[in-house]
Design a protein around this motif. Sequence first.
Motif, short mmCIF file in Angstrom:
data_model
loop_
_atom_site.label_atom_id
_atom_site.label_comp_id
_atom_site.label_asym_id
_atom_site.label_seq_id
_atom_site.Cartn_x
_atom_site.Cartn_y
_atom_site.Cartn_z
N ILE A 43 -10.35 -4.48 -0.38
CA ILE A 43 -9.99 -4.45 -0.77
C ILE A 43 -8.36 -5.31 0.15
CG2 ILE A 43 -6.94 -3.35 -0.17
CD1 ILE A 43 -9.63 -0.94 -0.03
N PHE A 44 -7.56 -7.08 -0.92
CA PHE A 44 -6.71 -7.76 0.09
C PHE A 44 -5.68 -7.33 -0.83
CE2 PHE A 44 -11.31 -9.50 -1.64
CZ PHE A 44 -11.30 -10.14 -0.54
N VAL A 45 -4.20 -7.53 0.57
CA VAL A 45 -2.96 -6.93 0.37
C VAL A 45 -2.58 -7.75 1.16
CG1 VAL A 45 -3.44 -4.80 -0.37
CG2 VAL A 45 -3.30 -5.79 1.69
N GLU A 46 -1.29 -8.79 0.69
CA GLU A 46 -0.16 -9.28 1.66
C GLU A 46 0.72 -8.77 2.70
OE1 GLU A 46 2.79 -10.97 -1.28
OE2 GLU A 46 1.63 -12.40 -2.19
N ARG A 47 0.72 -7.47 2.40
CA ARG A 47 1.52 -6.49 4.01
C ARG A 47 0.72 -5.94 4.17
NH1 ARG A 47 5.58 -7.01 -0.15
NH2 ARG A 47 6.70 -9.32 0.76
N ILE A 48 0.52 -4.42 3.31
CA ILE A 48 -0.22 -3.53 4.43
C ILE A 48 -1.11 -2.34 3.47
CG2 ILE A 48 0.83 -3.44 6.25
CD1 ILE A 48 2.48 -0.97 5.17
N ILE A 49 -1.73 -1.67 3.42
CA ILE A 49 -2.29 -0.53 2.54
C ILE A 49 -1.75 1.22 3.40
CG2 ILE A 49 -4.06 0.44 1.48
CD1 ILE A 49 -5.50 -1.78 2.20
N THR A 50 -1.15 1.23 3.03
CA THR A 50 -1.04 2.96 3.54
C THR A 50 -1.26 4.02 2.40
OG1 THR A 50 1.08 2.98 1.99
CG2 THR A 50 1.65 2.38 4.26
N VAL A 51 -1.85 5.39 3.24
CA VAL A 51 -2.38 6.62 1.89
C VAL A 51 -1.38 7.53 2.28
CG1 VAL A 51 -4.36 7.67 1.61
CG2 VAL A 51 -5.01 5.49 2.33
N ASN A 52 -0.67 7.70 1.55
CA ASN A 52 0.12 8.89 1.11
C ASN A 52 -0.73 10.05 0.47
OD1 ASN A 52 2.02 7.09 2.24
ND2 ASN A 52 2.15 6.29 -0.24
N VAL A 53 -0.30 11.73 0.74
CA VAL A 53 -0.68 12.78 0.81
C VAL A 53 0.59 13.48 0.33
CG1 VAL A 53 -2.04 14.82 1.02
CG2 VAL A 53 -2.71 12.59 1.80
N GLY A 54 0.68 13.39 -1.04
CA GLY A 54 2.08 15.00 -1.51
C GLY A 54 3.24 13.65 -1.07
N SER A 55 4.23 15.13 -0.16
CA SER A 55 5.32 13.91 0.01
C SER A 55 5.12 13.56 1.09
CB SER A 55 6.60 15.09 -0.22
OG SER A 55 6.12 16.43 0.65
N LYS A 56 4.57 13.90 1.65
CA LYS A 56 3.54 12.91 2.92
C LYS A 56 3.34 11.70 3.12
CE LYS A 56 4.52 17.00 5.01
NZ LYS A 56 4.97 17.42 5.41
N MET A 57 4.36 10.78 4.00
CA MET A 57 4.05 9.25 4.15
C MET A 57 3.30 9.10 4.63
SD MET A 57 6.23 8.77 0.91
CE MET A 57 6.51 6.92 0.55
N ASN A 58 3.02 7.31 4.49
CA ASN A 58 1.98 6.76 5.65
C ASN A 58 1.11 7.71 6.98
OD1 ASN A 58 3.78 4.69 4.34
ND2 ASN A 58 5.19 4.67 6.28
N ILE A 59 0.52 8.30 5.91
CA ILE A 59 -1.05 9.66 6.10
C ILE A 59 -1.51 8.42 7.14
CG2 ILE A 59 -2.67 10.96 6.62
CD1 ILE A 59 0.56 11.75 5.93
N ILE A 60 -2.15 7.32 6.93
CA ILE A 60 -2.75 6.57 7.18
C ILE A 60 -2.11 4.75 6.37
CG2 ILE A 60 -5.16 5.55 7.34
CD1 ILE A 60 -6.23 8.04 6.09
N VAL A 61 -1.81 3.98 7.79
CA VAL A 61 -1.59 2.69 7.34
C VAL A 61 -2.35 1.88 8.22
CG1 VAL A 61 0.43 0.89 8.32
CG2 VAL A 61 1.12 3.61 7.79
N ILE A 62 -3.12 0.65 7.64
CA ILE A 62 -3.82 -0.34 7.89
C ILE A 62 -2.97 -1.51 7.56
CG2 ILE A 62 -6.20 -1.20 7.12
CD1 ILE A 62 -6.78 1.58 6.36
N ASP A 63 -3.13 -1.95 8.73
CA ASP A 63 -2.38 -3.79 8.43
C ASP A 63 -3.52 -4.59 9.54
OD1 ASP A 63 -0.86 -3.63 11.40
OD2 ASP A 63 0.51 -2.79 10.35
N SER A 64 -3.03 -5.35 9.84
CA SER A 64 -3.32 -7.20 10.46
C SER A 64 -3.12 -6.90 12.18
CB SER A 64 -2.68 -7.94 10.44
OG SER A 64 -1.40 -8.64 11.68
N SER A 65 -1.99 -5.27 12.46
CA SER A 65 -2.24 -5.22 14.13
C SER A 65 -2.88 -3.98 14.23
CB SER A 65 -1.08 -4.65 14.15
OG SER A 65 -0.65 -3.46 13.77
N GLY A 66 -3.91 -2.60 13.38
CA GLY A 66 -4.70 -2.00 13.79
C GLY A 66 -4.40 -0.88 12.52
N ILE A 67 -5.47 0.35 12.32
CA ILE A 67 -4.91 1.12 11.27
C ILE A 67 -4.43 2.52 12.22
CG2 ILE A 67 -6.72 3.50 10.09
CD1 ILE A 67 -8.70 0.98 10.21
N VAL A 68 -3.06 2.87 11.66
CA VAL A 68 -2.87 4.20 12.32
C VAL A 68 -2.64 5.25 11.91
CG1 VAL A 68 -0.79 4.77 13.16
CG2 VAL A 68 -0.56 2.89 13.63
#
Length: 117
Positions: A43-68
């Motif tokens: 997966i190539f993205v310029e910024r970040i990948i986020t996984v959202n579930v329903g109305s819950k935003m940013n459950i998982i965030v992946i970017d150059s600083s790590g995984i949150v």
Amino acid sequence: LYFDASTRNIHLGSINLGINNYFRIYFGSLSNKINFFNNALDIFVERIITVNVGSKMNIIVIDSSGIVFTKPLSMDDNNITGLGNPLESKDAVNKQYVDSKFDELNARLQRLESNFK
């Protein structure tokens, strides 16, 4: 886009992709894409990948600083492996680190006990 009427699955991509063949799904630019090659997913993205579930935003965030993870992470009785020694006060520790600290404390306690005898 392929709809499988028997399984009611919708496939986006390729079915029966041969060896050394690939396909890409672009997200709007050449640098934002999913690449499939020899059963590997990149997966190539310029910024970040986020996984959202329903109305819950940013459950998982992946970017150059790590995984949150913004929610608790359940390992379902599986182990976390390859955990390094802690660098910060809130870092997780591995069993080897805990055992070495226990051995150090036990050796100090034995020296103290022998000094009082």
